[in-house]
Design an enzyme around this catalytic site. Structure first.
Site, PDB file in Angstrom:
ATOM      1  N   ASP A  16       0.619   6.253   1.655  1.00  0.00           N
ATOM      2  CA  ASP A  16       1.954   6.523   2.174  1.00  0.00           C
ATOM      3  C   ASP A  16       2.917   6.512   0.989  1.00  0.00           C
ATOM      4  OD1 ASP A  16       4.117   6.650   4.171  1.00  0.00           O
ATOM      5  OD2 ASP A  16       4.510   4.592   3.524  1.00  0.00           O
ATOM      6  N   ASP A  18       6.979   6.425   1.162  1.00  0.00           N
ATOM      7  CA  ASP A  18       8.197   5.636   1.281  1.00  0.00           C
ATOM      8  C   ASP A  18       7.895   4.204   1.704  1.00  0.00           C
ATOM      9  OD1 ASP A  18       9.988   7.933   0.813  1.00  0.00           O
ATOM     10  OD2 ASP A  18       9.117   8.644   2.683  1.00  0.00           O
ATOM     11  N   ASP A 175       2.890   0.656   4.593  1.00  0.00           N
ATOM     12  CA  ASP A 175       3.862  -0.433   4.682  1.00  0.00           C
ATOM     13  C   ASP A 175       4.463  -0.560   6.073  1.00  0.00           C
ATOM     14  OD1 ASP A 175       7.082   0.657   4.517  1.00  0.00           O
ATOM     15  OD2 ASP A 175       5.470   2.099   4.194  1.00  0.00           O
TER      16      ASP A 175
END
Length: 235
Positions: A16, A18, A175
């Site tokens: 991922d 961001d 995240d």
């Protein structure tokens, strides 16, 4: 060559962007403030913004239109938000230091990698280029290019397809809870490092194959790489 002679037993890593590779959420928040203010929303807070961590940009805009009664077309909001974000992201995006080390180590070992993000292709390219990560991560896929964003598995399945690696051989770094759910739905293993500390107890995180409960403050390149080496497929 067979899986036993490939790096990490033929494992591929899907990252991922961001909040995982780069700390871009503050930049998105600044861009969001400008876009929403243009449409009369002036009380958008960081706490509000945290609710959209891990949600694709296009889906976030859809939720904003419902929540705030914005009548402008979603495409107009998307263009405005992307323009604001790109103006900031090209020069003001911070790569998490341990994550950069992790990517460099994987690249040196010849491990296949790809970025899979809810951001637009233009935003992904701007961040990777602006931070220099494109040297190790030239491949990426945006949720804009698939039917459904996270927590649907589409973007991760497309990432595996582009790498030519079965989903079961992929490990996702995420995240956000929607991303962790998407990884599980795709049949991929997941290393989770929650961006929002208060969400660390979410079942999507506690079910991860490796959880850095303290997020980026706890994550280390060595610990993640060593886990990948120990858990690499044996056949």
């Amino acid at each position: 060559m067979n899986d036993l002679t490939r790096p990490l037993g033929g494992t591929a890593v899907v990252l991922d962007l961001d909040g995982t590779l780069v700390d871009s959420e503050p930049t998105y928040y600044r861009a969001a403030l400008g876009t929403l203010a243009r449409h009369g929303v002036t009380d958008y807070t960081w706490a509000d913004n945290e609710a959209y961590v891990g949600v694709s940009t296009l889906e976030t805009i859809g939720l904003w239109r419902q929540r705030y009664g914005i009548t402008a077309p979603a495409a107009d909001l998307l263009d405005d938000l992307n323009a604001r974000y790109l103006g900031l992201a090209r020069t003001d995006t911070h790569v998490f230091p341990q994550m950069r080390l992790f990517v460099e180590r994987l690249h040196a070992a010849g491990v296949p990698m790809i970025v899979a993000s809810g951001s637009s292709p233009q935003a992904i390219e701007a961040v990777l280029t602006g931070t220099g990560l494109d040297a190790q991560l030239p491949r990426y896929v945006s949720a804009d290019e698939v039917a459904h964003g996270k927590p649907a598995p589409d973007v991760f399945l497309e990432a595996a397809r582009r790498l030519g690696v079965p989903p079961a051989r992929c490990v996702v770094l995420e995240d956000a809870a929607p991303g962790a759910r998407a990884a599980h739905a795709a049949g991929m293993r997941c290393i989770a490092l929650p961006y929002v500390a208060a969400q660390a107890g979410d079942p999507a995180f506690t079910a991860a194959d490796l959880l850095f409960k303290g997020g980026q403050e706890e994550f280390t390149a060595r610990a993640a790489y060593d886990w990948l080496a120990r858990s690499a497929p044996s056949s």
